[in-house]
Design a protein around this motif. Structure first.
Motif, PDB file in Angstrom:
ATOM      1  N   GLY A 167      37.046  30.930   0.691  1.00  0.00           N
ATOM      2  CA  GLY A 167      37.456  29.583   1.061  1.00  0.00           C
ATOM      3  C   GLY A 167      38.610  29.085   0.207  1.00  0.00           C
ATOM      4  N   MET A 168      38.546  29.382  -1.096  1.00  0.00           N
ATOM      5  CA  MET A 168      39.621  28.957  -1.996  1.00  0.00           C
ATOM      6  C   MET A 168      40.927  29.671  -1.664  1.00  0.00           C
ATOM      7  SD  MET A 168      39.900  29.475  -6.118  1.00  0.00           S
ATOM      8  CE  MET A 168      40.131  31.249  -5.895  1.00  0.00           C
ATOM      9  N   LEU A 169      40.874  30.989  -1.472  1.00  0.00           N
ATOM     10  CA  LEU A 169      42.096  31.754  -1.213  1.00  0.00           C
ATOM     11  C   LEU A 169      42.723  31.376   0.132  1.00  0.00           C
ATOM     12  CD1 LEU A 169      40.976  35.288  -2.485  1.00  0.00           C
ATOM     13  CD2 LEU A 169      42.424  33.616  -3.658  1.00  0.00           C
ATOM     14  N   ILE A 170      41.911  31.291   1.160  1.00  0.00           N
ATOM     15  CA  ILE A 170      42.453  30.939   2.476  1.00  0.00           C
ATOM     16  C   ILE A 170      42.914  29.486   2.491  1.00  0.00           C
ATOM     17  CG2 ILE A 170      41.910  30.725   4.935  1.00  0.00           C
ATOM     18  CD1 ILE A 170      39.922  33.011   4.583  1.00  0.00           C
TER      19      ILE A 170
ATOM     20  N   VAL B  90      29.981  16.044  14.224  1.00  0.00           N
ATOM     21  CA  VAL B  90      30.541  16.797  13.103  1.00  0.00           C
ATOM     22  C   VAL B  90      31.793  17.549  13.533  1.00  0.00           C
ATOM     23  CG1 VAL B  90      30.111  18.652  11.456  1.00  0.00           C
ATOM     24  CG2 VAL B  90      28.331  16.973  11.913  1.00  0.00           C
ATOM     25  N   VAL B  91      31.765  18.130  14.738  1.00  0.00           N
ATOM     26  CA  VAL B  91      32.968  18.784  15.266  1.00  0.00           C
ATOM     27  C   VAL B  91      34.108  17.782  15.366  1.00  0.00           C
ATOM     28  CG1 VAL B  91      33.970  19.867  17.306  1.00  0.00           C
ATOM     29  CG2 VAL B  91      31.737  20.599  16.502  1.00  0.00           C
ATOM     30  N   ALA B  92      33.792  16.573  15.845  1.00  0.00           N
ATOM     31  CA  ALA B  92      34.821  15.541  15.966  1.00  0.00           C
ATOM     32  C   ALA B  92      35.399  15.169  14.602  1.00  0.00           C
ATOM     33  CB  ALA B  92      34.236  14.305  16.653  1.00  0.00           C
ATOM     34  N   ILE B  93      34.561  15.135  13.570  1.00  0.00           N
ATOM     35  CA  ILE B  93      35.050  14.806  12.215  1.00  0.00           C
ATOM     36  C   ILE B  93      36.072  15.841  11.765  1.00  0.00           C
ATOM     37  CG2 ILE B  93      34.363  14.716   9.790  1.00  0.00           C
ATOM     38  CD1 ILE B  93      31.750  13.427  10.663  1.00  0.00           C
ATOM     39  N   ILE B  94      35.744  17.121  11.913  1.00  0.00           N
ATOM     40  CA  ILE B  94      36.660  18.187  11.497  1.00  0.00           C
ATOM     41  C   ILE B  94      37.941  18.147  12.320  1.00  0.00           C
ATOM     42  CG2 ILE B  94      36.967  20.666  11.251  1.00  0.00           C
ATOM     43  CD1 ILE B  94      35.003  19.584   9.261  1.00  0.00           C
TER      44      ILE B  94
ATOM     45  N   THR C  18      40.173  23.020   5.180  1.00  0.00           N
ATOM     46  CA  THR C  18      40.052  24.459   5.422  1.00  0.00           C
ATOM     47  C   THR C  18      38.873  25.036   4.657  1.00  0.00           C
ATOM     48  OG1 THR C  18      42.459  24.581   5.690  1.00  0.00           O
ATOM     49  CG2 THR C  18      41.284  26.656   5.333  1.00  0.00           C
ATOM     50  N   TYR C  19      38.734  24.633   3.406  1.00  0.00           N
ATOM     51  CA  TYR C  19      37.625  25.150   2.601  1.00  0.00           C
ATOM     52  C   TYR C  19      36.281  24.787   3.225  1.00  0.00           C
ATOM     53  CZ  TYR C  19      34.495  26.115  -1.251  1.00  0.00           C
ATOM     54  OH  TYR C  19      33.463  26.607  -2.001  1.00  0.00           O
ATOM     55  N   CYS C  20      36.112  23.523   3.617  1.00  0.00           N
ATOM     56  CA  CYS C  20      34.835  23.093   4.192  1.00  0.00           C
ATOM     57  C   CYS C  20      34.564  23.795   5.518  1.00  0.00           C
ATOM     58  CB  CYS C  20      34.841  21.574   4.386  1.00  0.00           C
ATOM     59  SG  CYS C  20      34.786  20.630   2.850  1.00  0.00           S
ATOM     60  N   ALA C  21      35.596  24.018   6.315  1.00  0.00           N
ATOM     61  CA  ALA C  21      35.413  24.710   7.596  1.00  0.00           C
ATOM     62  C   ALA C  21      34.948  26.143   7.379  1.00  0.00           C
ATOM     63  CB  ALA C  21      36.712  24.679   8.392  1.00  0.00           C
ATOM     64  N   ILE C  22      35.505  26.823   6.385  1.00  0.00           N
ATOM     65  CA  ILE C  22      35.107  28.209   6.108  1.00  0.00           C
ATOM     66  C   ILE C  22      33.702  28.257   5.509  1.00  0.00           C
ATOM     67  CG2 ILE C  22      35.618  30.215   4.663  1.00  0.00           C
ATOM     68  CD1 ILE C  22      38.582  29.493   4.967  1.00  0.00           C
TER      69      ILE C  22
END
Length: 434
Positions: free
Chosen positions: A236-239, A348-352, A376-380
């Motif tokens: 998550g950090m790298l991406i 939750v999908v709407a939040i992202i 991005t980190y939270c999504a991964i």
């Protein structure tokens, strides 16, 4: 992300705001107490379950501390925002809307009275964010609060490892780093380390901090992250950094140089240390166990195959401890579906989607890059970690992203005071005419 919900006057001072319609007053500054409130929210989301500590801490005591931190955070936020001046945003609206399926499902008491207690905690958490939204202006103030508090948490982990290495690297967790002073699991420590590393790197690229201060944060955090052997946090950090720095490449020479050097270092690392990296990544697990995501897939399949009523499918079974059949779900989407149903999952999908959409529409900036990293980190991490449907560090990360994406508050247009005309004596006017 929105505009102010104006009431009458600025909090904590004389009302100097323009009362004309459409004028948005700007906060005079962020009080120090706001940083304390943010730190208390982080303390509340540390959790009460984890490894055994050097000094045994009763779970009831830990829960008392974390819940007390949330109550104190709400009270302090209310004190500093007595005029109830909010800044409306789609993120906060959707987060508030998520309370609806939580309350509907928890009212059935299928998960016991604890579900209603968790709903109350979630409501208090969201209410505190509403009170803090007064100071969401797209600045980096909350980023610094975020880094400082989580670095303090990681400091307690490091102290525990020095005092008792055996307790900090227990065999029950496969020798992975845990919290020996406060019960923190390896995924938690890895998450905190990865997030503050990413944010600090972006601050360096944006020249908002010096390299010495950044090294003090990044180097020990990298060591702790490596000791946790947390794959999700590392990826998550790298991406997240790759995507965030990519958003700055066209406007920042420092971002272009960092990206080039990072690619070169990655190539060298893969070529020279591929076996060591593979051993670290596999953590001594078999290929079969790794392919089942440490046994998570079995829990996910059982959860999806379980019979559900129409009400449970739409609203879930109520807020619980993110487990199914006594085993952790470890997936945010399935945890939300289980506890808040399809309605909660859709919110939750709407939040992202809303946060990502707003980030794409904002012009390139350091604040936008930090928000992109967090989203991005939270999504991964949502694939192997739960927490997007309840008060958790992941919602705090997304709240920080929302504060970074908020449009700067417009300065209050104060009416120009009328300057009285100086009366000129009649004899002086005659002399000027002559």
């Amino acid at each position: 992300m929105g505009g102010y919900l104006r009431h009458d006057g600025l909090p904590g001072g004389v009302d100097t705001a323009d009362t004309r319609p459409g004028v948005e007053p700007r906060p005079a500054g962020t009080p120090r107490i706001v940083g304390i409130v943010w730190g208390l929210l982080i303390l509340n989301t540390l959790g009460s379950a984890g490894a055994e500590t050097i000094i045994p801490l009763p779970r009831s005591l830990i829960q008392m501390v974390t819940m007390g931190a949330l109550v104190a955070a709400f009270a302090l936020a209310l004190t500093v925002n007595l005029r109830l001046r909010f800044r409306a945003s789609a993120f906060l609206f959707l987060l508030t809307l998520l309370l609806v399926p939580s309350l509907i499902s928890s009212a059935h008491l299928e998960s016991g009275f604890g579900a209603l207690f968790r709903c109350g905690r979630f409501a208090l958490f969201v209410g505190t964010l509403w009170l803090l939204s007064r100071w969401w202006d797209g600045g980096l103030t909350f980023v610094r609060h975020h880094i400082r508090m989580y670095f303090a948490v990681l400091g307690s982990v490091a102290v525990g490892a020095v005092i008792s290495p055996g307790a900090a690297l227990p065999e029950i967790y496969g020798g992975r780093l845990v919290g020996a002073l406060w019960p923190l699991t390896p995924p938690q420590i890895g998450q905190y380390a990865a997030v503050i590393i990413g944010l600090t790197v972006l601050l360096v690229l944006g020249r908002r901090t010096d390299r010495t201060s950044a090294a003090v944060v990044i180097v020990p955090s990298l060591v702790l992250l490596a000791l946790t052997h947390t794959r999700t946090a590392t990826l998550g950090m790298l991406i997240g950094l790759a995507v965030a720095i990519g958003s700055l490449i066209l406007t920042s020479a420092a971002a272009r140089r960092f990206f080039t050097w990072a690619v070169l270092c990655a190539v060298v690392a893969v070529a020279g240390f591929s076996s060591a990296m593979q051993a670290w990544y596999m953590r001594g697990q078999t290929q079969e166990y790794f392919s089942s995501l440490n046994g998570r897939a079995k829990v996910w399949d059982a959860l999806l195959a379980a019979p559900r009523t129409t009400s449970e499918q739409v609203f879930g079974v109520g807020l619980g401890d993110k487990s199914f059949g006594g085993l952790p779900i470890d997936n945010s989407w399935l945890a939300v579906y289980h506890e808040q149903g399809l309605t909660g999952a859709a919110i939750v999908v709407a939040i992202i989607v809303v946060l990502a959409g707003v980030a794409l529409l904002r012009p390139p900036s350091l604040s936008r890059a930090c928000a992109i990293f967090l989203i991005t980190y939270c999504a991964i991490a949502s694939y192997t970690e739960a927490g997007l449907g309840d008060a958790s560090p992941y919602l705090l990360h997304l709240a920080l992203a929302a504060s970074l994406l908020a449009a700067p508050a417009a300065a209050a247009h104060l009416p120009t005071p009328a300057v009285p005309r100086r009366r000129v004596p009649r004899w002086a006017r005659r002399s000027e005419v002559s």
